[in-house]
Design a protein around this motif. Structure first.
Motif, PDB file in Angstrom:
ATOM      1  N   ALA A  46       0.860  -1.185   0.000  1.00 33.95           N
ATOM      2  CA  ALA A  46       0.000   0.000   0.000  1.00 33.95           C
ATOM      3  C   ALA A  46       0.894   1.232   0.000  1.00 33.95           C
ATOM      4  O   ALA A  46       1.864   1.302   0.747  1.00 33.95           O
ATOM      5  CB  ALA A  46      -0.899  -0.002   1.226  1.00 33.95           C
ATOM      6  N   ASP A  47       0.560   2.183  -0.839  1.00 37.08           N
ATOM      7  CA  ASP A  47       1.318   3.438  -0.880  1.00 37.08           C
ATOM      8  C   ASP A  47       0.472   4.552  -0.266  1.00 37.08           C
ATOM      9  O   ASP A  47      -0.739   4.595  -0.460  1.00 37.08           O
ATOM     10  CB  ASP A  47       1.692   3.788  -2.319  1.00 37.08           C
ATOM     11  CG  ASP A  47       0.479   3.912  -3.217  1.00 37.08           C
ATOM     12  OD1 ASP A  47      -0.497   3.158  -3.017  1.00 37.08           O
ATOM     13  OD2 ASP A  47       0.485   4.762  -4.127  1.00 37.08           O
ATOM     14  N   LEU A  48       1.118   5.408   0.505  1.00 35.24           N
ATOM     15  CA  LEU A  48       0.420   6.536   1.115  1.00 35.24           C
ATOM     16  C   LEU A  48       1.444   7.624   1.408  1.00 35.24           C
ATOM     17  O   LEU A  48       2.457   7.365   2.076  1.00 35.24           O
ATOM     18  CB  LEU A  48      -0.293   6.104   2.405  1.00 35.24           C
ATOM     19  CG  LEU A  48      -1.135   7.174   3.086  1.00 35.24           C
ATOM     20  CD1 LEU A  48      -2.364   7.516   2.233  1.00 35.24           C
ATOM     21  CD2 LEU A  48      -1.569   6.719   4.463  1.00 35.24           C
ATOM     22  N   ASP A  49       1.197   8.803   0.892  1.00 37.97           N
ATOM     23  CA  ASP A  49       2.067   9.972   1.130  1.00 37.97           C
ATOM     24  C   ASP A  49       3.531   9.689   0.801  1.00 37.97           C
ATOM     25  O   ASP A  49       4.439  10.089   1.542  1.00 37.97           O
ATOM     26  CB  ASP A  49       1.936  10.457   2.578  1.00 37.97           C
ATOM     27  CG  ASP A  49       0.522  10.897   2.928  1.00 37.97           C
ATOM     28  OD1 ASP A  49      -0.183  11.377   2.015  1.00 37.97           O
ATOM     29  OD2 ASP A  49       0.129  10.761   4.101  1.00 37.97           O
ATOM     30  N   GLY A  50       3.765   8.975  -0.285  1.00 35.30           N
ATOM     31  CA  GLY A  50       5.124   8.728  -0.743  1.00 35.30           C
ATOM     32  C   GLY A  50       5.838   7.567  -0.069  1.00 35.30           C
ATOM     33  O   GLY A  50       6.973   7.262  -0.415  1.00 35.30           O
TER      34      GLY A  50
ATOM     35  N   ALA B  67      -4.270   3.966  11.101  1.00 33.49           N
ATOM     36  CA  ALA B  67      -5.622   4.066  10.550  1.00 33.49           C
ATOM     37  C   ALA B  67      -5.656   4.452   9.067  1.00 33.49           C
ATOM     38  O   ALA B  67      -6.288   3.747   8.260  1.00 33.49           O
ATOM     39  CB  ALA B  67      -6.479   5.015  11.380  1.00 33.49           C
ATOM     40  N   PRO B  68      -5.012   5.539   8.632  1.00 31.87           N
ATOM     41  CA  PRO B  68      -5.092   5.883   7.208  1.00 31.87           C
ATOM     42  C   PRO B  68      -4.423   4.832   6.311  1.00 31.87           C
ATOM     43  O   PRO B  68      -4.845   4.613   5.178  1.00 31.87           O
ATOM     44  CB  PRO B  68      -4.391   7.232   7.092  1.00 31.87           C
ATOM     45  CG  PRO B  68      -3.668   7.442   8.366  1.00 31.87           C
ATOM     46  CD  PRO B  68      -4.279   6.546   9.394  1.00 31.87           C
ATOM     47  N   ILE B  69      -3.413   4.161   6.840  1.00 27.12           N
ATOM     48  CA  ILE B  69      -2.730   3.123   6.061  1.00 27.12           C
ATOM     49  C   ILE B  69      -3.648   1.920   5.901  1.00 27.12           C
ATOM     50  O   ILE B  69      -3.741   1.337   4.810  1.00 27.12           O
ATOM     51  CB  ILE B  69      -1.400   2.726   6.736  1.00 27.12           C
ATOM     52  CG1 ILE B  69      -0.491   3.953   6.867  1.00 27.12           C
ATOM     53  CG2 ILE B  69      -0.710   1.607   5.963  1.00 27.12           C
ATOM     54  CD1 ILE B  69       0.655   3.785   7.844  1.00 27.12           C
ATOM     55  N   LEU B  70      -4.343   1.545   6.976  1.00 22.22           N
ATOM     56  CA  LEU B  70      -5.290   0.431   6.892  1.00 22.22           C
ATOM     57  C   LEU B  70      -6.393   0.724   5.871  1.00 22.22           C
ATOM     58  O   LEU B  70      -6.759  -0.149   5.079  1.00 22.22           O
ATOM     59  CB  LEU B  70      -5.912   0.144   8.265  1.00 22.22           C
ATOM     60  CG  LEU B  70      -4.981  -0.447   9.318  1.00 22.22           C
ATOM     61  CD1 LEU B  70      -5.668  -0.491  10.680  1.00 22.22           C
ATOM     62  CD2 LEU B  70      -4.508  -1.826   8.902  1.00 22.22           C
ATOM     63  N   ARG B  71      -6.885   1.953   5.887  1.00 21.93           N
ATOM     64  CA  ARG B  71      -7.943   2.309   4.924  1.00 21.93           C
ATOM     65  C   ARG B  71      -7.414   2.246   3.497  1.00 21.93           C
ATOM     66  O   ARG B  71      -8.061   1.695   2.611  1.00 21.93           O
ATOM     67  CB  ARG B  71      -8.504   3.699   5.236  1.00 21.93           C
ATOM     68  CG  ARG B  71      -9.655   4.043   4.283  1.00 21.93           C
ATOM     69  CD  ARG B  71     -10.496   5.197   4.734  1.00 21.93           C
ATOM     70  NE  ARG B  71      -9.718   6.406   4.873  1.00 21.93           N
ATOM     71  CZ  ARG B  71     -10.220   7.551   5.315  1.00 21.93           C
ATOM     72  NH1 ARG B  71     -11.495   7.629   5.665  1.00 21.93           N
ATOM     73  NH2 ARG B  71      -9.467   8.613   5.410  1.00 21.93           N
ATOM     74  N   ARG B  72      -6.226   2.749   3.273  1.00 25.30           N
ATOM     75  CA  ARG B  72      -5.626   2.697   1.930  1.00 25.30           C
ATOM     76  C   ARG B  72      -5.409   1.246   1.508  1.00 25.30           C
ATOM     77  O   ARG B  72      -5.669   0.879   0.363  1.00 25.30           O
ATOM     78  CB  ARG B  72      -4.296   3.469   1.934  1.00 25.30           C
ATOM     79  CG  ARG B  72      -3.535   3.407   0.635  1.00 25.30           C
ATOM     80  CD  ARG B  72      -4.201   4.197  -0.450  1.00 25.30           C
ATOM     81  NE  ARG B  72      -3.364   4.190  -1.640  1.00 25.30           N
ATOM     82  CZ  ARG B  72      -3.814   4.315  -2.863  1.00 25.30           C
ATOM     83  NH1 ARG B  72      -5.109   4.483  -3.080  1.00 25.30           N
ATOM     84  NH2 ARG B  72      -2.996   4.293  -3.886  1.00 25.30           N
ATOM     85  N   HIS B  73      -4.957   0.424   2.428  1.00 22.47           N
ATOM     86  CA  HIS B  73      -4.734  -0.992   2.136  1.00 22.47           C
ATOM     87  C   HIS B  73      -6.027  -1.670   1.680  1.00 22.47           C
ATOM     88  O   HIS B  73      -6.030  -2.431   0.709  1.00 22.47           O
ATOM     89  CB  HIS B  73      -4.167  -1.690   3.366  1.00 22.47           C
ATOM     90  CG  HIS B  73      -3.903  -3.141   3.159  1.00 22.47           C
ATOM     91  ND1 HIS B  73      -2.872  -3.608   2.386  1.00 22.47           N
ATOM     92  CD2 HIS B  73      -4.535  -4.242   3.612  1.00 22.47           C
ATOM     93  CE1 HIS B  73      -2.878  -4.924   2.373  1.00 22.47           C
ATOM     94  NE2 HIS B  73      -3.889  -5.330   3.114  1.00 22.47           N
ATOM     95  N   LEU B  74      -7.132  -1.392   2.359  1.00 24.43           N
ATOM     96  CA  LEU B  74      -8.400  -2.005   1.968  1.00 24.43           C
ATOM     97  C   LEU B  74      -8.866  -1.537   0.595  1.00 24.43           C
ATOM     98  O   LEU B  74      -9.532  -2.283  -0.117  1.00 24.43           O
ATOM     99  CB  LEU B  74      -9.490  -1.741   3.006  1.00 24.43           C
ATOM    100  CG  LEU B  74      -9.384  -2.547   4.296  1.00 24.43           C
ATOM    101  CD1 LEU B  74     -10.617  -2.331   5.156  1.00 24.43           C
ATOM    102  CD2 LEU B  74      -9.180  -4.016   4.021  1.00 24.43           C
TER     103      LEU B  74
END
Length: 163
Positions: free
Chosen positions: A67-71, A117-124
Motif C-alpha cells: 500500500a502506498d500513502l504519502d510517498g 488508521a489511514p494506512i489500513l484504509r488505503r490498504h483495503l
C-alpha cells in the motif's frame, strides 16, 4: 449483489480459521507467491515477501500487497498479530526481500498504532482480498479504523542499509 459479496467474504474468511491458512489457502498462497515474484500477469502492487523463518531459518515466501500513502510504502497483516510472516519479520529484525520481477532488499519498520488508521484504509482500497478479514468497511471514517488499528500490524518499507 451485497448478498453475493457477503457470501464470498464468508468463504474467504473460512479459508483462514483462527487466522491461520487452511490447506487450500496455503496452496493458493504458494501459487500467488510464485506468480507475484515473477511480476508476470501480477498486479503492480502484488509482491512476494521473502523472510527468514524464525524457527527453521528457511526462506518463507508470502504474497502481500504493498500500500502506498504519502510517498511511503507499507505492508499490512490482514490476519493480525498472529500471522507467521509478522512474527518472522520481527524475529529477523525487519530484514526481508520483496520480489516482483526483481529482488529488492528492504527493512520493514513497524508503524505505531496511532499512525495506522489511514494506512489500513488505503490498504483495503488496494487489496480486495483483505476486506473480509478486517471488520471495517473500506469507506468507513478513520475513527473506525483507529478502533481496530492495534490488532493489525503495519510495516513501512524502507531500503535495506548497504553493508
Amino acid at each position: 449483489m451485497r448478498r453475493v459479496v457477503k457470501l464470498l467474504y464468508e468463504a474467504q474468511r473460512r479459508m483462514y480459521p483462527g487466522d491461520r491458512p487452511s490447506r487450500l489457502a496455503r496452496v493458493m498462497n504458494r501459487v500467488d507467491a510464485a506468480q507475484f515474484a515473477t511480476g508476470v500477469l501480477a498486479p503492480r502492487r502484488a509482491v512476494t515477501l521473502e523472510v527468514c523463518g524464525r524457527r527453521t531459518g528457511r526462506r518463507i515466501a508470502v504474497p502481500v500487497v504493498v500500500a502506498d500513502l504519502d510517498g511511503d510504502r507499507y505492508l499490512v497483516s490482514m490476519l493480525g498479530e498472529n500471522a507467521n510472516w509478522v512474527r518472522n519479520v520481527r524475529a529477523a529484525g525487519g530484514q526481508a526481500v520483496l520480489r516482483h520481477g526483481g529482488r529488492e532488499h528492504v527493512l520493514l519498520r513497524e508503524v505505531d498504532v496511532a499512525r495506522r488508521a489511514p494506512i489500513l484504509r488505503r490498504h483495503l482500497h488496494l487489496a480486495p482480498g483483505a476486506r473480509p478479514h478486517l471488520p471495517v468497511d473500506r469507506r468507513a471514517p478513520l475513527a473506525e479504523f483507529e478502533a481496530v488499528a492495534a490488532r493489525y500490524p503495519v510495516f513501512r518499507v524502507e531500503p535495506a542499509p548497504r553493508p
